[in-house]
Design a protein around this motif. Structure first.
Motif, PDB file in Angstrom:
ATOM      1  N   ILE A 297      -6.114 -11.539   0.904  1.00  0.00           N
ATOM      2  CA  ILE A 297      -7.566 -11.586   0.772  1.00  0.00           C
ATOM      3  C   ILE A 297      -8.057 -10.698  -0.369  1.00  0.00           C
ATOM      4  O   ILE A 297      -8.859 -11.116  -1.197  1.00  0.00           O
ATOM      5  CB  ILE A 297      -8.240 -11.171   2.101  1.00  0.00           C
ATOM      6  CG1 ILE A 297      -7.816 -12.128   3.218  1.00  0.00           C
ATOM      7  CG2 ILE A 297      -9.750 -11.145   1.957  1.00  0.00           C
ATOM      8  CD1 ILE A 297      -8.196 -11.654   4.598  1.00  0.00           C
ATOM      9  N   ILE A 298      -7.602  -9.444  -0.413  1.00  0.00           N
ATOM     10  CA  ILE A 298      -8.183  -8.510  -1.387  1.00  0.00           C
ATOM     11  C   ILE A 298      -7.246  -8.075  -2.504  1.00  0.00           C
ATOM     12  O   ILE A 298      -7.681  -7.393  -3.415  1.00  0.00           O
ATOM     13  CB  ILE A 298      -8.747  -7.246  -0.694  1.00  0.00           C
ATOM     14  CG1 ILE A 298      -7.638  -6.474   0.004  1.00  0.00           C
ATOM     15  CG2 ILE A 298      -9.859  -7.605   0.246  1.00  0.00           C
ATOM     16  CD1 ILE A 298      -8.082  -5.115   0.504  1.00  0.00           C
TER      17      ILE A 298
ATOM     18  N   LYS B 114      -1.889  -5.427 -10.554  1.00  0.00           N
ATOM     19  CA  LYS B 114      -0.805  -4.552 -11.008  1.00  0.00           C
ATOM     20  C   LYS B 114      -0.853  -4.358 -12.525  1.00  0.00           C
ATOM     21  O   LYS B 114      -0.692  -3.247 -13.028  1.00  0.00           O
ATOM     22  CB  LYS B 114       0.537  -5.148 -10.582  1.00  0.00           C
ATOM     23  CG  LYS B 114       1.706  -4.238 -10.736  1.00  0.00           C
ATOM     24  CD  LYS B 114       2.948  -4.866 -10.105  1.00  0.00           C
ATOM     25  CE  LYS B 114       4.105  -3.911 -10.133  1.00  0.00           C
ATOM     26  NZ  LYS B 114       5.283  -4.455  -9.460  1.00  0.00           N
ATOM     27  N   ALA B 115      -1.118  -5.438 -13.266  1.00  0.00           N
ATOM     28  CA  ALA B 115      -1.202  -5.345 -14.727  1.00  0.00           C
ATOM     29  C   ALA B 115      -2.398  -4.489 -15.151  1.00  0.00           C
ATOM     30  O   ALA B 115      -2.286  -3.660 -16.063  1.00  0.00           O
ATOM     31  CB  ALA B 115      -1.306  -6.736 -15.335  1.00  0.00           C
ATOM     32  N   VAL B 116      -3.528  -4.652 -14.470  1.00  0.00           N
ATOM     33  CA  VAL B 116      -4.714  -3.838 -14.794  1.00  0.00           C
ATOM     34  C   VAL B 116      -4.435  -2.372 -14.475  1.00  0.00           C
ATOM     35  O   VAL B 116      -4.778  -1.475 -15.255  1.00  0.00           O
ATOM     36  CB  VAL B 116      -5.957  -4.348 -14.034  1.00  0.00           C
ATOM     37  CG1 VAL B 116      -7.147  -3.417 -14.238  1.00  0.00           C
ATOM     38  CG2 VAL B 116      -6.313  -5.767 -14.465  1.00  0.00           C
TER      39      VAL B 116
ATOM     40  N   LEU C 294      -8.239  10.523  -8.227  1.00  0.00           N
ATOM     41  CA  LEU C 294      -8.507   9.731  -9.433  1.00  0.00           C
ATOM     42  C   LEU C 294      -9.997   9.480  -9.619  1.00  0.00           C
ATOM     43  O   LEU C 294     -10.512   9.521 -10.745  1.00  0.00           O
ATOM     44  CB  LEU C 294      -7.757   8.398  -9.374  1.00  0.00           C
ATOM     45  CG  LEU C 294      -6.290   8.448  -9.740  1.00  0.00           C
ATOM     46  CD1 LEU C 294      -5.617   7.120  -9.408  1.00  0.00           C
ATOM     47  CD2 LEU C 294      -6.105   8.767 -11.212  1.00  0.00           C
ATOM     48  N   CYS C 295     -10.715   9.227  -8.530  1.00  0.00           N
ATOM     49  CA  CYS C 295     -12.161   9.005  -8.621  1.00  0.00           C
ATOM     50  C   CYS C 295     -12.900  10.276  -9.040  1.00  0.00           C
ATOM     51  O   CYS C 295     -13.808  10.233  -9.865  1.00  0.00           O
ATOM     52  CB  CYS C 295     -12.702   8.468  -7.301  1.00  0.00           C
ATOM     53  SG  CYS C 295     -12.207   6.767  -6.974  1.00  0.00           S
ATOM     54  N   VAL C 296     -12.485  11.402  -8.488  1.00  0.00           N
ATOM     55  CA  VAL C 296     -13.091  12.681  -8.893  1.00  0.00           C
ATOM     56  C   VAL C 296     -12.800  12.952 -10.368  1.00  0.00           C
ATOM     57  O   VAL C 296     -13.696  13.341 -11.135  1.00  0.00           O
ATOM     58  CB  VAL C 296     -12.586  13.838  -7.997  1.00  0.00           C
ATOM     59  CG1 VAL C 296     -12.974  15.187  -8.562  1.00  0.00           C
ATOM     60  CG2 VAL C 296     -13.120  13.679  -6.583  1.00  0.00           C
ATOM     61  N   LEU C 297     -11.546  12.730 -10.788  1.00  0.00           N
ATOM     62  CA  LEU C 297     -11.175  12.912 -12.189  1.00  0.00           C
ATOM     63  C   LEU C 297     -11.983  11.982 -13.081  1.00  0.00           C
ATOM     64  O   LEU C 297     -12.512  12.402 -14.122  1.00  0.00           O
ATOM     65  CB  LEU C 297      -9.674  12.660 -12.377  1.00  0.00           C
ATOM     66  CG  LEU C 297      -9.150  12.735 -13.808  1.00  0.00           C
ATOM     67  CD1 LEU C 297      -9.262  14.153 -14.351  1.00  0.00           C
ATOM     68  CD2 LEU C 297      -7.705  12.258 -13.865  1.00  0.00           C
TER      69      LEU C 297
ATOM     70  N   GLY D 281     -10.192   2.704 -13.191  1.00  0.00           N
ATOM     71  CA  GLY D 281      -9.408   1.471 -13.184  1.00  0.00           C
ATOM     72  C   GLY D 281      -8.101   1.630 -12.433  1.00  0.00           C
ATOM     73  O   GLY D 281      -7.690   0.734 -11.681  1.00  0.00           O
ATOM     74  N   VAL D 282      -7.433   2.766 -12.631  1.00  0.00           N
ATOM     75  CA  VAL D 282      -6.183   3.028 -11.913  1.00  0.00           C
ATOM     76  C   VAL D 282      -6.450   3.095 -10.413  1.00  0.00           C
ATOM     77  O   VAL D 282      -5.681   2.569  -9.599  1.00  0.00           O
ATOM     78  CB  VAL D 282      -5.522   4.339 -12.413  1.00  0.00           C
ATOM     79  CG1 VAL D 282      -4.347   4.730 -11.532  1.00  0.00           C
ATOM     80  CG2 VAL D 282      -5.086   4.199 -13.863  1.00  0.00           C
ATOM     81  N   ALA D 283      -7.561   3.721 -10.023  1.00  0.00           N
ATOM     82  CA  ALA D 283      -7.886   3.879  -8.604  1.00  0.00           C
ATOM     83  C   ALA D 283      -8.327   2.563  -7.964  1.00  0.00           C
ATOM     84  O   ALA D 283      -7.953   2.263  -6.828  1.00  0.00           O
ATOM     85  CB  ALA D 283      -8.985   4.925  -8.438  1.00  0.00           C
ATOM     86  N   ILE D 284      -9.095   1.771  -8.675  1.00  0.00           N
ATOM     87  CA  ILE D 284      -9.679   0.558  -8.097  1.00  0.00           C
ATOM     88  C   ILE D 284      -8.668  -0.572  -7.970  1.00  0.00           C
ATOM     89  O   ILE D 284      -8.729  -1.363  -7.035  1.00  0.00           O
ATOM     90  CB  ILE D 284     -10.891   0.104  -8.944  1.00  0.00           C
ATOM     91  CG1 ILE D 284     -12.021   1.123  -8.804  1.00  0.00           C
ATOM     92  CG2 ILE D 284     -11.373  -1.275  -8.545  1.00  0.00           C
ATOM     93  CD1 ILE D 284     -13.153   0.926  -9.792  1.00  0.00           C
ATOM     94  N   PHE D 285      -7.730  -0.657  -8.904  1.00  0.00           N
ATOM     95  CA  PHE D 285      -6.760  -1.749  -8.910  1.00  0.00           C
ATOM     96  C   PHE D 285      -5.382  -1.236  -8.505  1.00  0.00           C
ATOM     97  O   PHE D 285      -4.620  -0.772  -9.347  1.00  0.00           O
ATOM     98  CB  PHE D 285      -6.702  -2.404 -10.295  1.00  0.00           C
ATOM     99  CG  PHE D 285      -7.995  -3.041 -10.698  1.00  0.00           C
ATOM    100  CD1 PHE D 285      -8.346  -4.294 -10.202  1.00  0.00           C
ATOM    101  CD2 PHE D 285      -8.869  -2.389 -11.551  1.00  0.00           C
ATOM    102  CE1 PHE D 285      -9.544  -4.885 -10.558  1.00  0.00           C
ATOM    103  CE2 PHE D 285     -10.072  -2.974 -11.915  1.00  0.00           C
ATOM    104  CZ  PHE D 285     -10.410  -4.226 -11.410  1.00  0.00           C
ATOM    105  N   PRO D 286      -5.042  -1.314  -7.214  1.00  0.00           N
ATOM    106  CA  PRO D 286      -3.737  -0.817  -6.747  1.00  0.00           C
ATOM    107  C   PRO D 286      -2.596  -1.719  -7.199  1.00  0.00           C
ATOM    108  O   PRO D 286      -2.806  -2.878  -7.543  1.00  0.00           O
ATOM    109  CB  PRO D 286      -3.883  -0.844  -5.226  1.00  0.00           C
ATOM    110  CG  PRO D 286      -4.875  -1.931  -4.965  1.00  0.00           C
ATOM    111  CD  PRO D 286      -5.827  -1.899  -6.134  1.00  0.00           C
ATOM    112  N   THR D 287      -1.396  -1.159  -7.191  1.00  0.00           N
ATOM    113  CA  THR D 287      -0.235  -1.967  -7.568  1.00  0.00           C
ATOM    114  C   THR D 287       0.109  -2.963  -6.462  1.00  0.00           C
ATOM    115  O   THR D 287       0.408  -4.107  -6.738  1.00  0.00           O
ATOM    116  CB  THR D 287       0.986  -1.081  -7.856  1.00  0.00           C
ATOM    117  OG1 THR D 287       1.228  -0.246  -6.730  1.00  0.00           O
ATOM    118  CG2 THR D 287       0.764  -0.255  -9.089  1.00  0.00           C
TER     119      THR D 287
END
Length: 184
Positions: free
Chosen positions: A59-60, A66-68, A9-12, A39-45
Motif C-alpha cells: 500500500i505505502i 529505494k532509488a530516491v 534525520l527530520c531534525v537535521l 528525502g532520506v527520511a521520507i523515502f525508506p529503503t
C-alpha cells in the motif's frame, strides 16, 4: 531504531533548512542538504522486518522509494563534502588566503581531510553495493553502508564543530580554551 533514525534525520533537515550562513552559497547548500535529509527520511529503503507493518508494504511502499532514498543520501553526503572542501575553508574574518595564519592553515587541512573522508566513504559504499550486486552478500558488504555512512557523518560532524569553535576561544571555560587552542 528506525523511528529514532527518521526523527534525527527530520531534525537535521529542519536545522539545515533554517540555518543561515555567511553567504548565499552557504545558505543554498544548507537548504539543499536539509531537503535531501528529509528525502532520506521520507523515502525508506524497505519495510521488511518492520514488525506490525508488513501488511502495509504493497500500500505505502513502492520500489522506486529505494532509488530516491539512496539518491538523496548520496546528494546529502556530497553537500557535506562541499561544506568541508569549499565553504568551511573560506576566511572567517574576510582575510585573503595569503593572510591565513598557521592555525587557519591547520583548520583548512582538517576540513580537507574530512571532505576527502566523506568522498571516500561515498565511493566505498557505492563500490560495496556494486560488489554485492555482482557477487552476492559478504560480511563486509552487509555492514559497509552502515560503517561508511557513520564515517562520513563523523567527518562532517567534526568539521562542523571545528568551524563552530570560532567562539570557543572567548569562552570563560579553561577546558574549552585548552581544547580549541591548537586550532584557534
Amino acid at each position: 531504531m528506525h523511528i529514532a533514525f527518521v526523527g534525527v534525520l527530520c531534525v537535521l533537515g529542519g536545522f539545515l533548512i533554517t540555518y543561515r550562513g555567511k553567504s548565499t552559497l552557504e545558505n543554498r547548500v544548507s537548504n539543499f542538504s536539509g531537503a535531501f535529509a528529509f528525502g532520506v527520511a521520507i523515502f525508506p529503503t524497505e519495510f521488511k522486518g518492520y514488525i506490525g507493518n508488513d501488511y502495509l508494504n504493497p500500500i505505502i511502499w513502492h520500489s522506486w522509494f529505494k532509488a530516491v532514498h539512496f539518491g538523496c543520501a548520496g546528494l546529502l553526503f556530497l553537500c557535506f563534502a562541499f561544506f568541508c572542501l569549499k565553504i568551511f575553508q573560506e576566511s572567517d574574518a574576510g582575510k585573503s588566503p595569503s593572510q591565513f595564519d598557521a592555525k587557519k592553515k591547520l583548520r583548512n587541512k582538517i576540513y580537507r581531510y574530512c571532505g576527502y573522508g566523506i568522498l571516500a566513504s561515498i565511493v566505498i559504499i557505492g563500490a560495496s553495493t556494486i560488489y554485492e550486486n555482482m557477487y552476492g552478500t559478504t560480511t563486509f558488504t552487509t555492514f559497509a553502508t552502515f560503517i561508511f555512512e557513520t564515517t562520513a557523518l563523523l567527518c562532517f560532524g567534526n568539521s562542523w564543530l571545528l568551524k563552530g569553535s570560532v567562539n570557543w576561544k572567548d569562552a570563560n571555560s579553561p577546558m574549552l580554551n585548552t581544547i580549541v587552542s591548537p586550532v584557534r
